[in-house]
Design an enzyme around this catalytic site. Structure first.
Site, PDB file in Angstrom:
ATOM      1  CG  HIS A 281     -32.082 -37.844  54.516  1.00 38.43           C
ATOM      2  ND1 HIS A 281     -31.149 -38.101  53.539  1.00 38.43           N
ATOM      3  CD2 HIS A 281     -33.268 -37.696  53.883  1.00 38.43           C
ATOM      4  CE1 HIS A 281     -31.753 -38.106  52.352  1.00 38.43           C
ATOM      5  NE2 HIS A 281     -33.034 -37.860  52.542  1.00 38.43           N
TER       6      HIS A 281
ATOM      7  CE  LYS B  50     -32.308 -49.083  45.186  1.00 36.33           C
ATOM      8  NZ  LYS B  50     -31.077 -49.654  44.618  1.00 36.33           N
TER       9      LYS B  50
ATOM     10  CE  LYS C 207     -23.775 -44.153  40.748  1.00 32.14           C
ATOM     11  NZ  LYS C 207     -25.094 -43.858  40.166  1.00 32.14           N
TER      12      LYS C 207
ATOM     13  CE  LYS D   5     -30.069 -39.340  39.972  1.00 34.96           C
ATOM     14  NZ  LYS D   5     -29.191 -40.213  39.195  1.00 34.96           N
TER      15      LYS D   5
ATOM     16  CB  SER E 159     -34.113 -49.229  42.051  1.00 34.51           C
ATOM     17  OG  SER E 159     -33.173 -49.723  41.133  1.00 34.51           O
TER      18      SER E 159
HETATM   19  P1  NAD Z   1     -23.806 -48.406  29.848  1.00 39.86           P
HETATM   20  O1  NAD Z   1     -22.462 -48.914  30.233  1.00 39.86           O
HETATM   21  O2  NAD Z   1     -24.901 -49.370  29.593  1.00 39.86           O
HETATM   22  O3  NAD Z   1     -23.708 -47.466  28.557  1.00 39.86           O
HETATM   23  C1  NAD Z   1     -22.773 -46.462  28.372  1.00 39.86           C
HETATM   24  C2  NAD Z   1     -22.580 -46.315  26.868  1.00 39.86           C
HETATM   25  O4  NAD Z   1     -21.742 -45.187  26.612  1.00 39.86           O
HETATM   26  C3  NAD Z   1     -21.915 -47.525  26.237  1.00 39.86           C
HETATM   27  O5  NAD Z   1     -22.607 -47.907  25.078  1.00 39.86           O
HETATM   28  C4  NAD Z   1     -20.497 -47.023  25.920  1.00 39.86           C
HETATM   29  O6  NAD Z   1     -19.918 -47.657  24.795  1.00 39.86           O
HETATM   30  C5  NAD Z   1     -20.785 -45.559  25.635  1.00 39.86           C
HETATM   31  N1  NAD Z   1     -19.590 -44.726  25.768  1.00 39.86           N
HETATM   32  C6  NAD Z   1     -18.495 -44.915  26.524  1.00 39.86           C
HETATM   33  N2  NAD Z   1     -17.610 -43.930  26.322  1.00 39.86           N
HETATM   34  C7  NAD Z   1     -18.139 -43.103  25.424  1.00 39.86           C
HETATM   35  C8  NAD Z   1     -17.707 -41.907  24.800  1.00 39.86           C
HETATM   36  N3  NAD Z   1     -16.527 -41.369  25.078  1.00 39.86           N
HETATM   37  N4  NAD Z   1     -18.531 -41.304  23.918  1.00 39.86           N
HETATM   38  C9  NAD Z   1     -19.732 -41.839  23.619  1.00 39.86           C
HETATM   39  N5  NAD Z   1     -20.204 -42.983  24.181  1.00 39.86           N
HETATM   40  C10 NAD Z   1     -19.416 -43.597  25.064  1.00 39.86           C
HETATM   41  O7  NAD Z   1     -24.190 -47.363  31.001  1.00 39.86           O
HETATM   42  P2  NAD Z   1     -25.635 -46.832  31.390  1.00 39.86           P
HETATM   43  O8  NAD Z   1     -26.154 -47.675  32.485  1.00 39.86           O
HETATM   44  O9  NAD Z   1     -26.446 -46.610  30.173  1.00 39.86           O
HETATM   45  O10 NAD Z   1     -25.246 -45.441  32.054  1.00 39.86           O
HETATM   46  C11 NAD Z   1     -24.978 -44.284  31.291  1.00 39.86           C
HETATM   47  C12 NAD Z   1     -25.102 -43.074  32.179  1.00 39.86           C
HETATM   48  O11 NAD Z   1     -26.393 -43.049  32.765  1.00 39.86           O
HETATM   49  C13 NAD Z   1     -24.107 -42.990  33.340  1.00 39.86           C
HETATM   50  O12 NAD Z   1     -23.782 -41.638  33.568  1.00 39.86           O
HETATM   51  C14 NAD Z   1     -24.912 -43.517  34.504  1.00 39.86           C
HETATM   52  O13 NAD Z   1     -24.437 -43.029  35.741  1.00 39.86           O
HETATM   53  C15 NAD Z   1     -26.269 -42.958  34.168  1.00 39.86           C
HETATM   54  N6  NAD Z   1     -27.376 -43.671  34.822  1.00 39.86           N
HETATM   55  C16 NAD Z   1     -27.623 -44.987  34.592  1.00 39.86           C
HETATM   56  C17 NAD Z   1     -28.707 -45.601  35.204  1.00 39.86           C
HETATM   57  C18 NAD Z   1     -29.089 -47.036  34.923  1.00 39.86           C
HETATM   58  O14 NAD Z   1     -30.160 -47.447  35.371  1.00 39.86           O
HETATM   59  N7  NAD Z   1     -28.312 -47.791  34.204  1.00 39.86           N
HETATM   60  C19 NAD Z   1     -29.516 -44.878  36.087  1.00 39.86           C
HETATM   61  C20 NAD Z   1     -29.234 -43.531  36.301  1.00 39.86           C
HETATM   62  C21 NAD Z   1     -28.164 -42.938  35.658  1.00 39.86           C
END
Ligand code: NAD
Length: 476
Positions: free
Chosen positions: A66, A71, A107, A95, A364
């Site tokens: 839309h 993104k 995604k 979002k 972003s």
């Molecule tokens: P990341 O890979 O930097 O960090 C994830 C962390 O979780 C790592 O430290 C990993 O070791 C840990 N992890 C993995 N399995 C685990 C478990 N079973 N129990 C506990 N910890 C565990 O990822 P991120 O970018 O921080 O993203 C984390 C979440 O945030 C995801 O759901 C992602 O979709 C969401 N998110 C990220 C962003 C972004 O800007 N990076 C934006 C929006 C949403």
């Protein structure tokens, strides 16, 4: 675990969407148009590594166009599959609508364990995946703009941007094809911290909402509140760091992939992070109790629980035992629809992912605008702002001198007032404003409508309403 079957992440998103549209007055056709994922591209490609060809599977789902570009992040993880990518793409649509970032939802993901490959191998794999998406316009400054997600970061975004530039040598806006790039490759100050920073701003705004606080049974300020964080990656680390350093929160628990650390007096976030970087996990960290069964720490006593790792970690199996009165979903989909229902009935307040982790897409958006305008934020006005402030200060000082120096400004105030805002301050200010306004739009629905019992429902109602309005404006 409970014997009752949990809905999948995708089913959870659909269930929550259905709950929301049942309370809206949308034509059924439009409802269906918004619900469905427009397209998902699956790619299988080979990369020659260690003397043999290895085949990888990746996806890019486009949920709603839309608004364009669409993104959404690119995730590198073994659990990546079509259903998950489509659910995450749908969440991106809502979002972006909620925080008024002018994008549709998308995604992507690659089924890979990044820990199994060295940097050079990761570059080959990332560039090849990017090539497959770029040649189909699934990475494109005006059509589809990825960002980092679980398992990816600045490094991967820089490779993707460079791959796009190599394949589109005369495209002046090439850098806008992806966000989350390092500063020296067209990124923006404050993008790495953005999602965690957004979680902090979201909590601050929640703590300003007296009615919301009452519903959670919380009082006072963030200062001294005990926080448990799951996942000390990009999002969890920044959220925990800022909440501890700037708001006085006590980080009492940190849950990682190899267990959890717990200390009611507070953990040193920087020290834990450094330990993880060096040792690959939290095991062996001194100054805390280590529990091998990390997920059990989700159930510890605390005021604020921040799941910031994976989806589905709070579910029918453990929701009833969660003690935190407030959960902020920094990760996407950490609470299943079943878990959500249990928590809602218990009166737990949940700040939903759609809003809570929107800081990433918000910054972003700023980065994309910066790339398209080819100029750093603040470059034109910073010194001009400083000279105008200097004029005021000089005038006040001469006024004070003419009155026999009866009063003076504190040097701290003067220095702060004289400094014009740089890009990082402007980004944080834009993010803070976005998080506050979006919270207020959800909270208004939450507090004013008797039939809306939770913030997630309120978020869906606001977001779907905006997407519907946008489709209607297109004549649909
Ligand atoms: P990341 O890979 O930097 O960090 C994830 C962390 O979780 C790592 O430290 C990993 O070791 C840990 N992890 C993995 N399995 C685990 C478990 N079973 N129990 C506990 N910890 C565990 O990822 P991120 O970018 O921080 O993203 C984390 C979440 O945030 C995801 O759901 C992602 O979709 C969401 N998110 C990220 C962003 C972004 O800007 N990076 C934006 C929006 C949403």
């Amino acid at each position: 675990m409970s014997a009752v079957k949990e809905p999948s992440f995708r089913e959870s998103v659909d269930l929550m969407f259905n709950r929301a549209v049942a309370m809206m007055d949308l034509p059924p056709g439009l409802e269906e148009k918004i619900r469905v994922c427009n397209a998902t591209y699956t790619v299988r490609f080979g990369v020659r590594l260690r003397g043999q060809i290895q085949t990888f599977t990746g996806y890019r789902a486009v949920h709603s166009e839309h608004m364009e570009p669409v993104k959404g992040g690119i995730r590198f993880a073994m659990g990546v599959n079509q259903d998950e990518v489509e659910a995450l793409a749908a969440l991106m649509t809502y979002k972006c609508a909620l925080v008024e970032a002018p994008f549709g939802g998308s995604k992507g993901g690659l089924r890979i364990d990044p820990r199994q490959y060295d940097e050079h191998e990761m570059e080959l794999i990332t560039r090849r995946f990017a090539y497959e998406l770029i040649k189909r316009d699934l990475i494109h400054p005006s059509q589809n703009v990825p960002a980092p997600d679980m398992g990816t970061g600045e490094r991967e975004m820089a490779w993707i941007a460079d791959q796009y530039a190599r394949m589109n040598t005369t495209e002046i806006n090439a850098k806008a094809c992806v966000t989350g790039k390092p500063l020296n490759a067209g990124g923006i100050s404050g993008r790495v911290e953005a999602t965690g920073r957004g979680v902090q701003y979201a909590l601050r705004e929640f703590f300003r909402d007296s009615e919301g606080m009452k519903k959670a049974g919380l009082t006072g300020k963030l200062d001294g509140k005990r926080v448990i964080v799951q996942g000390l990656g990009n999002v969890g680390y920044h959220a925990a760091k800022f909440l501890a350093e700037e708001d006085g929160c006590v980080i009492s628990g940190i849950i990682e992939h190899d267990g959890a650390l717990f200390n009611n007096d507070g953990l040193d976030v920087e020290a834990v992070r450094a330990w993880i970087v060096k040792h690959g996990g939290v095991s062996g960290f001194p100054d805390a109790t280590h529990t091998a069964e990390g997920a059990a720490v989700l159930e510890e006593d605390c005021e604020i629980l921040i799941p910031a790792a994976l989806e589905g970690v709070i579910n029918l199996g453990n929701a009833a035992r969660i003690k935190a009165p407030l959960i902020i979903e920094a990760a996407n989909g950490p609470i299943t629809a079943g878990g959500d229902e249990v928590l809602r009935k218990k009166g737990t307040v949940i700040i939903p992912d759609m809003y809570a982790n929107a800081g990433g897409v918000t910054v972003s958006y700023f980065e994309w605008v910066k790339n398209l305008s080819h100029i750093r934020f603040g470059r034109m006005q910073r010194r001009q702002e400083e000279s105008r402030h200097e004029l005021v200060i000089n005038e006040l000082e001469s006024l004070s001198a003419s009155m026999g120096d009866k009063w003076s400004m504190s040097p701290d105030f003067k220095a702060k007032y004289l400094r014009g805002a740089d890009e990082l301050e402007l980004v944080r200010s834009g993010l803070d404003d976005t998080m506050r306004i979006a919270y207020q739009s959800m909270a208004a629905v939450w507090h004013e409508r008797d039939d809306v019992e939770d913030l997630r429902m309120a978020a869906y109602l606001v977001a779907i309403g905006k997407v519907a309005a946008s489709y209607r404006a297109k004549g649909l």
